[in-house]
Design a protein around this motif. Structure first.
Motif, PDB file in Angstrom:
ATOM      1  N   UNK A  41       0.823  -1.199   0.000  1.00  0.00           N
ATOM      2  CA  UNK A  41       0.000   0.000   0.000  1.00  0.00           C
ATOM      3  C   UNK A  41       0.857   1.248   0.000  1.00  0.00           C
ATOM      4  N   UNK A  42       0.911   1.844  -1.149  1.00  0.00           N
ATOM      5  CA  UNK A  42       1.711   3.047  -1.314  1.00  0.00           C
ATOM      6  C   UNK A  42       1.218   4.167  -0.397  1.00  0.00           C
ATOM      7  N   UNK A  43      -0.100   4.271  -0.318  1.00  0.00           N
ATOM      8  CA  UNK A  43      -0.665   5.421   0.382  1.00  0.00           C
ATOM      9  C   UNK A  43      -0.320   5.419   1.875  1.00  0.00           C
ATOM     10  N   UNK A  44      -0.416   4.263   2.494  1.00  0.00           N
ATOM     11  CA  UNK A  44      -0.154   4.274   3.935  1.00  0.00           C
ATOM     12  C   UNK A  44       1.315   4.609   4.191  1.00  0.00           C
ATOM     13  N   UNK A  45       2.178   4.188   3.269  1.00  0.00           N
ATOM     14  CA  UNK A  45       3.592   4.543   3.416  1.00  0.00           C
ATOM     15  C   UNK A  45       3.790   6.056   3.197  1.00  0.00           C
ATOM     16  N   UNK A  46       3.172   6.577   2.150  1.00  0.00           N
ATOM     17  CA  UNK A  46       3.305   8.013   1.856  1.00  0.00           C
ATOM     18  C   UNK A  46       2.858   8.875   3.035  1.00  0.00           C
ATOM     19  N   UNK A  47       1.797   8.454   3.671  1.00  0.00           N
ATOM     20  CA  UNK A  47       1.219   9.301   4.717  1.00  0.00           C
ATOM     21  C   UNK A  47       1.899   9.127   6.068  1.00  0.00           C
TER      22      UNK A  47
END
Ligand SMILES: Cc1cc2nc3c(=O)[nH]c(=O)nc-3n(C[C@H](O)[C@H](O)[C@H](O)COP(=O)(O)OP(=O)(O)OC[C@H]3O[C@@H](n4cnc5c(N)ncnc54)[C@H](O)[C@@H]3O)c2cc1C
Lengths: 382, 344
Positions: free
Chosen positions: B334-340
């Motif tokens: 999950x890219x998003x959880x890492x980005x955030x």
């Protein structure tokens, strides 16, 4: 030369907890009532909007006396970026929450605030933006739609165009000429709140090239608007419109419109074992996204501090919409698939949707050329 | 900005502004070391900026150092500001005693053969240094050796800005006597150097933008300032956008030092400044036209540095590939959880 400020912000525990809450809400919400998740903030799902209202995620930053959440702009930022990243169709309440409410808080009368804000917060009142006209796009000061003073109010005649979701919205903040054009092109305009169910209003859909009934043409034929529906000062509409733009142009919706494609592309490339050649491209776009998030958060923080960072907002929008437009162009070259518009196309469908919608990203809310003109003015060149 | 950072900015600005009146750039490009500037730099105590207070430094760390580097970039200071500060810091961390001499870092990424010759390419400022701080990884440990520059063979080279980038040949036995750099990974050292360069680039980009705006307002053609032409304005707006994105990216990386996302934000800073460098140089030269293409006009001091620095300590493609690889490896898928996680 005005300096552009983008001091990074580090969010804290409060924001992290809220983020988790939004994710858990979305996990439990179930499927959205739409087939398209690209550019999800231009897709309406009033049911979802009301569910979000129940969570207290509309009008989050507004004072509690108007039903708002009295929360920070950073908290609002977290909620909206989570919704956008999940592809939630948040279009119905988007304009009311993002700019109409804040406009009323800044310039509206006490009666207008008490009347409209709680309704917006409850997800019962959606707003449209009535600025563009057939012959006035970028040159907004040339609008022709006029409101004439009559007993107890104003009579509107003319037309608006490209009005997103006018067929779903309840109210529209309509920019009208209330005095004849003069040497000062920006004088003589006013913002009127028009009830879209009023007699004399005709809304006609315009279908987009992507096949969606998204925006409309609106005709006004002697539409009566009472005095108490003028926002702020009569003839001072222009400066209010300008203030609205800091809210309109800096949010994460200006770079997340095609985000779904990035996630899907990474999955697809991994599954088809095409990672290695794609690494530099994925890394480059991820880096751009990281910086855009920092910049947009920084603008949110400046709004929190009561500033109106109009130039910074233009920078976020121009860099952001370039990002969301270039993303599909880059992904199509590394994915081993052709775009498909069919319903269950997976990544090929996302590719198709984002390519078809991309042109609008840099048009709505002010074109690229207009934004760059604003930035150039900030640099002291104009 | 903290009060200390403001102090750094004030006093470094004073020092670097004085530098620009000197003929130091010509000296440096002719292969000489700008001794006077260097002794002023030492006299102000900048060399130990990165050291902790207990090691005799100011305790500002890399974050404070980056403020200095950004100014050094803005003023195109012809001194090894990043290299000397970083080498002194790493030397102190490895337990070497340091004094006011010029030390420069040299990183070896490949495995080495015993008792053989090895050439480290493009070591910054090597010919002017008293010692070389060689950093390498051995048995999963970062090790540091201090080699006197008298004991190595130097073939002089220079980057596009005329800064010394020398090839240094050593015998690998010279590295036998090394110290452990405990708690610091060699990849981390590389990223810190990249951040320092990115900070210099952010400063240099700011200067290029300011010079170009000023020029566009001063120069007239067809009876008006060239900055009044929309074609010029639109390019300048993008220049300002990329410059402010670069400054923001560097500031964000500084804010995330010592966090779990340290290298990712540094990668992002080096990628952003690298991409902006090319656009900025291209645009600034287009707007300045012929006058900017001369040696006499100072724009080249910044643009030649930007062209050089974007490839040093990893260019956009290299850092992007590393970041991209990381995205493919994310366990959560999950890219998003890492980005955030980066902002919370
Ligand atoms: C999906 C979508 C949703 C929209 N929703 C709304 C809405 O809800 N409400 C609303 O009011 N409007 C809405 N708009 C309209 C939008 O704001 C306008 O499209 C936009 O402002 C540009 O106006 P125009 O289309 O008339 O183009 P024009 O102004 O005619 O511009 C055409 C081209 O000329 C360029 N140009 C124009 N003037 C200059 C100049 N001075 N210097 C350099 N170049 C120039 C433009 O940049 C553009 O490239 C929407 C548009 C889209 C695409």
């Amino acid at each position: 030369m005005k300096k552009l400020y983008f001091t990074p912000v580090i969010t804290g525990e409060k924001e992290a907890a809220l983020r988790a809450e939004v994710r858990s809400f979305l996990d439990h919400y179930g499927a959205f009532n739409v087939s398209n998740i690209i550019d999800s903030w231009s897709i309406c799902d009033p049911e979802l909007s009301r569910a979000l209202a129940e969570k207290g995620w509309l009008g989050m930053t507004w004072p509690t006396e108007y039903g708002g959440g009295s929360r920070s702009y950073l908290e609002r930022y977290v909620v909206i970026e989570e919704l956008l990243a999940a592809g939630a169709p948040v279009g119905a309440h988007w304009v009311a929450d993002r700019q109409s409410g804040p406009l009323l808080l800044r310039f509206g009368s006490e009666e207008q605030r008490q009347y409209f804000l709680p309704k917006i917060v409850r997800g019962e009142c959606f707003f449209a933006i009535g600025m563009s006209e057939p012959n006035s796009g970028s040159d907004l000061a040339s609008i022709k739609t006029r409101a004439e003073k009559v007993d107890g109010g104003w009579l509107i005649n003319g037309s608006k165009i490209w009005t997103s979701w006018a067929h779903v919205c309840h109210q529209m903040i309509t920019l009208c000429r209330t005095a004849p054009p003069s040497d000062n092109r920006h004088a003589g305009m006013s913002q009127l709140i028009v009830d879209l169910s009023q007699k004399g209003i005709t809304v006609r859909p315009i279908i987009t090239l992507a096949g969606e009934a998204h925006f409309n043409e609106i005709f006004f034929d002697d539409v009566f608007v009472p005095d108490n529906r003028v926002v702020g000062q009569v003839n001072e509409g222009w400066s209010q419109v300008v203030a609205e733009l800091a809210f309109e142009r800096s949010g994460p919706e200006r770079f997340l419109s095609s985000y779904q494609l990035l996630e899907a592309a990474i999955k697809e490339l991994r599954e088809t074992n095409l990672m290695q050649q794609a690494e530099p491209i994925i890394g480059k776009f991820v880096a751009r996204l990281m910086v855009l998030r920092q910049m947009s958060l920084s603008v949110a923080n400046q709004l929190q501090e009561g500033k109106l960072p109009i130039n910074e907002a233009s920078v976020v929008k121009d860099l952001g919409t370039s990002f969301e437009q270039e993303l599909p162009e880059a992904m199509r070259l590394i994915l081993a698939t052709e775009p498909r518009s069919s319903a269950n196309g997976g990544v090929a469908r996302l590719l198709s949707d984002s390519i078809l919608k991309a042109p609008s990203f840099s048009l709505r809310g002010g074109t690229r050329e207009i934004l760059r003109g604003i930035i150039a003015r900030g640099l002291g060149l104009r | 900005m903290s009060e200390l950072a403001q102090l750094i900015e004030q006093s470094a600005t004073r020092l670097f502004e004085d530098f620009s009146d000197s003929n130091a750039h010509e000296l440096m490009e002719a292969g000489q070391f700008p001794e006077t500037l260097w002794s002023d730099f030492l006299a102000d105590g900048w060399l130990t900026t990165l050291l902790s207070e207990s090691d005799g430094g100011s305790g500002l760390g890399l974050a404070g150092g980056c403020v200095l580097m950004r100014l050094a970039g803005y003023y195109s200071v012809p001194l090894p500001v990043l290299e000397s500060l970083m080498a002194v810091y790493l030397a102190a961390e490895s337990g070497f005693t340091v004094n006011d001499e010029l030390l420069v870092p040299a990183i070896i990424s490949e495995p080495l053969k015993a008792d053989s010759e090895y050439t480290i390419r493009g070591v910054p400022w090597a010919r002017h240094a008293s010692s070389l701080l060689v950093i390498l990884s051995s048995n999963n440990e970062t090790r540091v050796s201090m080699l006197s520059c008298q004991s190595v063979t130097i073939v002089e080279g220079q980057n596009m800005a005329g800064e010394a980038r020398d090839d240094v040949t050593i015998n690998t036995t010279q590295l036998n006597d090394s110290q452990s750099l405990s708690g610091i990974d060699i990849e981390q050292v590389k990223s810190w150097l990249a951040l320092g360069r990115a900070a210099q680039m952010a400063g240099s980009l700011q200067r290029v933008l300011e010079m170009t705006v000023e020029y566009a307002n001063d120069r007239s053609q067809f009876g008006r300032a060239i900055g009044k032409f929309q074609a010029v304005q639109q390019q300048m707006a993008v220049l300002a956008e990329m410059t402010s994105a670069s400054i923001c990216a560097v500031d964000a990386a500084i804010d995330h030092l010592a966090s779990e996302q340290e290298w990712e934000l540094i990668a992002c800073a080096k990628i952003t400044t690298g991409e902006s460098a090319g656009y900025a140089a291209k645009t600034a030269h287009a707007v300045h036209a012929a006058i900017g293409f001369t040696q006499e006009y100072p724009l080249q001091l910044n643009t030649r540095r930007l062209w050089s620095w974007r490839d040093e300590y990893g260019n956009e493609a290299q850092w992007s590939a590393k970041l991209g690889k990381h995205c493919f490896q994310l366990e959560t898928d999950n890219l998003w959880s890492w980005l955030t996680t980066q902002t919370s």
